[in-house]
Motif scaffolding. Structure first.
Motif, PDB file in Angstrom:
ATOM      1  N   UNK A 185       0.945  -1.283  -0.071  1.00  0.00           N
ATOM      2  CA  UNK A 185       0.025   0.145   0.003  1.00  0.00           C
ATOM      3  C   UNK A 185       0.683   1.269  -0.149  1.00  0.00           C
ATOM      4  N   UNK A 186       0.483   2.115  -0.794  1.00  0.00           N
ATOM      5  CA  UNK A 186       1.088   3.529  -0.760  1.00  0.00           C
ATOM      6  C   UNK A 186       0.100   4.717  -0.760  1.00  0.00           C
ATOM      7  N   UNK A 187       0.013   5.245   0.428  1.00  0.00           N
ATOM      8  CA  UNK A 187      -1.392   6.049   0.588  1.00  0.00           C
ATOM      9  C   UNK A 187      -0.952   7.366   1.386  1.00  0.00           C
ATOM     10  N   UNK A 188      -1.866   8.454   1.021  1.00  0.00           N
ATOM     11  CA  UNK A 188      -1.683   9.616   1.820  1.00  0.00           C
ATOM     12  C   UNK A 188      -2.351   9.376   3.047  1.00  0.00           C
ATOM     13  N   UNK A 189      -3.042   8.230   3.612  1.00  0.00           N
ATOM     14  CA  UNK A 189      -3.498   8.098   4.981  1.00  0.00           C
ATOM     15  C   UNK A 189      -2.403   8.107   5.957  1.00  0.00           C
ATOM     16  N   UNK A 190      -2.924   8.332   7.354  1.00  0.00           N
ATOM     17  CA  UNK A 190      -1.905   8.057   8.186  1.00  0.00           C
ATOM     18  C   UNK A 190      -1.955   6.532   8.836  1.00  0.00           C
ATOM     19  N   UNK A 191      -0.714   6.239   9.545  1.00  0.00           N
ATOM     20  CA  UNK A 191      -0.583   5.052   9.656  1.00  0.00           C
ATOM     21  C   UNK A 191      -1.793   4.205  10.657  1.00  0.00           C
ATOM     22  N   UNK A 192      -2.428   5.312  11.559  1.00  0.00           N
ATOM     23  CA  UNK A 192      -3.413   4.965  12.231  1.00  0.00           C
ATOM     24  C   UNK A 192      -4.695   4.744  11.476  1.00  0.00           C
ATOM     25  N   UNK A 193      -4.847   5.631  10.486  1.00  0.00           N
ATOM     26  CA  UNK A 193      -6.077   5.559   9.775  1.00  0.00           C
ATOM     27  C   UNK A 193      -5.918   4.131   8.608  1.00  0.00           C
ATOM     28  N   UNK A 194      -4.827   3.949   8.307  1.00  0.00           N
ATOM     29  CA  UNK A 194      -4.576   2.784   7.460  1.00  0.00           C
ATOM     30  C   UNK A 194      -4.655   1.422   8.256  1.00  0.00           C
ATOM     31  N   UNK A 195      -4.264   1.390   9.493  1.00  0.00           N
ATOM     32  CA  UNK A 195      -4.186   0.185  10.258  1.00  0.00           C
ATOM     33  C   UNK A 195      -6.008  -0.185  10.658  1.00  0.00           C
ATOM     34  N   UNK A 196      -6.567   0.942  10.886  1.00  0.00           N
ATOM     35  CA  UNK A 196      -7.959   0.736  11.303  1.00  0.00           C
ATOM     36  C   UNK A 196      -8.605   0.387  10.100  1.00  0.00           C
ATOM     37  N   UNK A 197      -8.449   0.711   8.934  1.00  0.00           N
ATOM     38  CA  UNK A 197      -9.255   0.230   7.682  1.00  0.00           C
ATOM     39  C   UNK A 197      -8.763  -1.204   7.323  1.00  0.00           C
ATOM     40  N   UNK A 198      -7.584  -1.331   7.546  1.00  0.00           N
ATOM     41  CA  UNK A 198      -7.175  -2.941   7.144  1.00  0.00           C
ATOM     42  C   UNK A 198      -7.730  -3.972   7.974  1.00  0.00           C
ATOM     43  N   UNK A 199      -7.703  -3.495   9.399  1.00  0.00           N
ATOM     44  CA  UNK A 199      -8.496  -4.268  10.233  1.00  0.00           C
ATOM     45  C   UNK A 199      -9.805  -4.385  10.383  1.00  0.00           C
ATOM     46  N   UNK A 200     -10.387  -3.405   9.925  1.00  0.00           N
ATOM     47  CA  UNK A 200     -11.993  -3.158   9.928  1.00  0.00           C
ATOM     48  C   UNK A 200     -12.276  -3.939   8.654  1.00  0.00           C
TER      49      UNK A 200
END
Length: 223
Positions: free
Chosen positions: A114-129
């Motif tokens: 993944x290469x995203x403008x999201x934050x680490x917290x935001x990406x981790x929450x999305x992947x887990x969700x």
């Protein structure tokens, strides 16, 4: 002779997930909190993919650094609150996204990232969700890199996986993704279901309109 390792990098917002409702809502709340005119929906979606400080600077260039910093923090708080309230319903996967990820993950020589403008917290929450843990071997986020279209995210993903540029592909929905790929010297696949118009993807190696077309696009690039 074994096949070379391939690296497929996905953008997130506008490519894997449709988070426009959450993004527009959080940006609106951030500007409203400071009693500032709210940018229109088109303007907000045009900056998706940039790191948040750079996005805010483009949306509110007349504001001081202090005000821009307050807008950044306001957006973060509003987005987090929206995610707690709605869960992944506010950022659903696009049709075919999960199937595409699973099919590529099943190919031994293909690595996903993944290469995203999201934050680490935001990406981790999305992947887990969305239950996508274990699929992405490299996760590059805005916290640790200059904003797209700087090539740092792709360069770091390649360094972490040891994959050559010719065997790497960036998939995204914005011109920032296409320009980042060009800066990193890797092919790019533009997707039309995201937040930038098709003409904005003119730097792409190829463009697809559905996830069903992704395998053919990758074959076209790698053969």
């Amino acid at each position: 002779m074994s096949a070379p390792l391939r690296l497929v990098l996905f953008d997130v917002d506008g490519t894997l997930v449709d988070s426009q409702g959450s993004i527009v809502g959080a940006m609106t709340a951030s500007f409203d909190a400071l009693s500032l005119p709210v940018p229109d929906r088109k303007a907000i979606l045009s900056i998706v993919g940039l790191s948040l400080p750079k996005a805010i600077a483009q949306l509110a260039p007349q504001q001081s650094d202090v005000v821009q910093a307050r807008l950044v923090e306001g957006y973060k708080q509003a987005y987090h609150a929206h995610r707690l309230e709605q869960g992944m319903a506010g950022s659903p996967l696009y049709p075919g996204a999960r199937e595409a990820i699973e099919a590529l993950h099943a190919i031994p020589e293909v690595l996903l990232g993944v290469a995203t403008g999201k934050s680490q917290r935001g990406l981790d929450a999305l992947i887990e969700g969305h239950g996508l843990q274990g699929y992405f071997v490299t996760r590059q986020v805005a916290d640790h890199h200059p904003s797209k279209p700087h090539p740092s995210m792709i360069d770091t993903a390649r360094a972490e996986t040891g994959v050559e540029a010719v065997n790497t592909v960036m998939i995204g929905d914005t011109r920032f993704d296409m320009d980042m790929a060009a800066a990193a010297g890797v092919p790019a696949i533009g997707v039309t279901w995201g937040y930038h118009t098709r003409p904005a993807l003119d730097a792409a190696t190829t463009i697809i309109e559905t996830f069903d077309q992704l395998p053919g696009a990758l074959d076209q690039i790698w053969t």
